[in-house]
Scaffold this motif. Structure first.
Motif, PDB file in Angstrom:
ATOM      1  N   GLU A 147     -72.266 -50.289 -55.861  1.00  0.00           N
ATOM      2  CA  GLU A 147     -71.158 -49.857 -55.014  1.00  0.00           C
ATOM      3  C   GLU A 147     -70.053 -49.140 -55.795  1.00  0.00           C
ATOM      4  OE1 GLU A 147     -70.923 -52.742 -51.669  1.00  0.00           O
ATOM      5  OE2 GLU A 147     -68.796 -52.662 -52.217  1.00  0.00           O
ATOM      6  N   GLN A 148     -69.763 -49.668 -57.009  1.00  0.00           N
ATOM      7  CA  GLN A 148     -68.663 -49.110 -57.784  1.00  0.00           C
ATOM      8  C   GLN A 148     -68.879 -47.623 -58.102  1.00  0.00           C
ATOM      9  OE1 GLN A 148     -65.715 -50.664 -58.469  1.00  0.00           O
ATOM     10  NE2 GLN A 148     -65.083 -48.634 -59.203  1.00  0.00           N
ATOM     11  N   ARG A 149     -70.127 -47.251 -58.327  1.00  0.00           N
ATOM     12  CA  ARG A 149     -70.403 -45.833 -58.640  1.00  0.00           C
ATOM     13  C   ARG A 149     -70.176 -44.955 -57.404  1.00  0.00           C
ATOM     14  NH1 ARG A 149     -75.842 -44.692 -61.840  1.00  0.00           N
ATOM     15  NH2 ARG A 149     -74.741 -42.853 -62.578  1.00  0.00           N
ATOM     16  N   ALA A 150     -70.485 -45.473 -56.228  1.00  0.00           N
ATOM     17  CA  ALA A 150     -70.212 -44.720 -54.985  1.00  0.00           C
ATOM     18  C   ALA A 150     -68.708 -44.517 -54.846  1.00  0.00           C
ATOM     19  CB  ALA A 150     -70.761 -45.480 -53.779  1.00  0.00           C
ATOM     20  N   ARG A 151     -67.974 -45.581 -55.125  1.00  0.00           N
ATOM     21  CA  ARG A 151     -66.511 -45.532 -55.019  1.00  0.00           C
ATOM     22  C   ARG A 151     -65.943 -44.504 -56.004  1.00  0.00           C
ATOM     23  NH1 ARG A 151     -64.887 -51.199 -55.926  1.00  0.00           N
ATOM     24  NH2 ARG A 151     -65.697 -51.667 -53.857  1.00  0.00           N
ATOM     25  N   ASP A 152     -66.445 -44.526 -57.238  1.00  0.00           N
ATOM     26  CA  ASP A 152     -65.943 -43.606 -58.270  1.00  0.00           C
ATOM     27  C   ASP A 152     -66.251 -42.144 -57.926  1.00  0.00           C
ATOM     28  OD1 ASP A 152     -65.088 -45.806 -59.632  1.00  0.00           O
ATOM     29  OD2 ASP A 152     -66.702 -45.795 -61.128  1.00  0.00           O
TER      30      ASP A 152
ATOM     31  N   ALA B 109     -66.826 -40.886 -54.942  1.00  0.00           N
ATOM     32  CA  ALA B 109     -66.020 -40.508 -53.771  1.00  0.00           C
ATOM     33  C   ALA B 109     -64.584 -40.188 -54.199  1.00  0.00           C
ATOM     34  CB  ALA B 109     -66.048 -41.628 -52.732  1.00  0.00           C
ATOM     35  N   ALA B 110     -64.060 -40.980 -55.120  1.00  0.00           N
ATOM     36  CA  ALA B 110     -62.686 -40.744 -55.584  1.00  0.00           C
ATOM     37  C   ALA B 110     -62.612 -39.417 -56.346  1.00  0.00           C
ATOM     38  CB  ALA B 110     -62.234 -41.899 -56.478  1.00  0.00           C
TER      39      ALA B 110
ATOM     40  N   TRP C  82     -66.803 -43.242 -49.011  1.00  0.00           N
ATOM     41  CA  TRP C  82     -67.959 -44.027 -49.464  1.00  0.00           C
ATOM     42  C   TRP C  82     -68.057 -45.237 -48.539  1.00  0.00           C
ATOM     43  CZ3 TRP C  82     -68.012 -49.132 -51.022  1.00  0.00           C
ATOM     44  CH2 TRP C  82     -66.751 -49.726 -51.155  1.00  0.00           C
TER      45      TRP C  82
ATOM     46  N   PRO D  89     -70.328 -49.292 -48.164  1.00  0.00           N
ATOM     47  CA  PRO D  89     -71.380 -50.166 -48.675  1.00  0.00           C
ATOM     48  C   PRO D  89     -72.688 -49.894 -47.927  1.00  0.00           C
ATOM     49  CG  PRO D  89     -69.651 -51.433 -47.556  1.00  0.00           C
ATOM     50  CD  PRO D  89     -69.282 -49.998 -47.427  1.00  0.00           C
TER      51      PRO D  89
END
Ligand code: ATR
Length: 282
Positions: free
Chosen positions: A157-162, A164-165, A171, A173
């Protein structure tokens, strides 16, 4: 009278990667040179390190290079100049020799966009990108550049968040997939390649006949994900179309003339069929 041997000067091009020997690009590019009537050669070049390879290829007189796994970030760092797209993506997949060094571009994003645009207008379209690695970066950049509304999901999930940012998009889940009904879906992970398992589940009934679904994996050509999308009536775009269009853009830049699309597509599909689903990189 003795037989005469005449040396013909060939322009040199190639794909640098590790591995490179299974690349489908030589078949595609050689077909293009033949149609254009050029004395040119495109080789698969396997390298340990990109910096040394570029020095050596420069000395031999190479004019243009495709860059593939794992050297796209190195190519970005080593290029004497890069275009704005490559800078945003942080990766270079195309190099052209100039008087001041190797100039870099990224045509991966354009390959993805062109393959999709043939079928669906992207401006204002809702687009789901599955994956948040290097390939996803180019796809997200391209979709955003064309004015699509992008949502990223990823196993981690963290990579999707990064990601997207980094690009200013959304992004979610993976557990939110059932409530997402996008117009366009692009799968960018290596799941499905040569039988790799999918570490995410696409819910039953997710794919619809209104969707356009693209997979960047092309070995096999019809991935399990594309098969499901097709069965639901969605229009599907396989990974060879992206490979084709990024190659068309490379050739057009190197030669400063339009690339012969039909011949390149034909050669690429024939080479892929010959590889019979073996692992290959662009
Ligand atoms: P690339 O440059 O080819 O995109 P990468 O940067 O290593 O390679 O990224 C691989 C992507 O595929 C990531 O999104 C990765 O998910 P994680 O971020 O969770 O690692 C995803 N991926 C790889 N194998 C996968 C699998 N079997 N199922 C689901 N996602 C997978």
């Amino acid at each position: 009278m003795g037989a005469s041997v005449r040396s013909v000067q060939h322009d040199l091009y190639g794909v640098v990667g590790r591995p490179a020997r299974h690349s489908l690009s030589p078949a595609m590019m050689q077909a293009a040179f033949a149609v254009l009537g050029m004395h040119a050669c495109y080789l698969a070049l396997e390298a340990e390190a990109l910096a040394e390879a570029l020095d050596a290829l420069d000395r031999v007189g190479f004019r243009g290079l495709s860059v593939t796994v794992p050297f796209k970030q190195d190519a970005f760092a080593l290029a004497c100049r890069v275009d704005a797209s490559a800078r945003s993506i942080g990766a270079v997949n195309t190099l052209r020799r100039t008087a001041s060094g190797w100039e870099g571009r990224n045509t991966d994003w354009l390959g993805a966009v062109r393959a999709l645009e043939r079928i669906v207008p992207l401006r204002g379209a809702s687009a789901l990108v599955i994956g948040a690695g290097g390939a996803a970066r180019g796809v997200v950049y391209g979709l955003m550049e064309r004015g699509a509304h992008v949502l990223i999901v990823n196993r981690t999930e963290q990579r999707a968040r990064d990601l997207a940012a980094a690009f200013g998009c959304a992004w979610a889940p993976l557990s939110d997939l059932p409530s997402v009904g996008p117009k366009v879906v692009v799968h960018t992970t290596s799941a499905g390649m040569s039988g790799n398992p999918y570490d995410f589940a696409i819910p039953e009934g997710f794919f619809t006949a209104e969707m356009v679904v693209m997979d960047i994996v092309y070995a096999p050509l019809e991935t399990p994900l594309l098969r499901r999308a097709k069965a639901a009536g969605a229009r599907v775009v396989d990974g060879l179309e992206m490979l084709l269009h990024q190659g068309i853009e490379q050739l057009a830049w190197w030669l400063n003339r339009p690339a012969p699309e039909a011949a390149m597509r034909h050669a690429l599909r024939r080479a892929a069929a010959r590889a019979q689903g073996g692992v290959s990189h662009g």
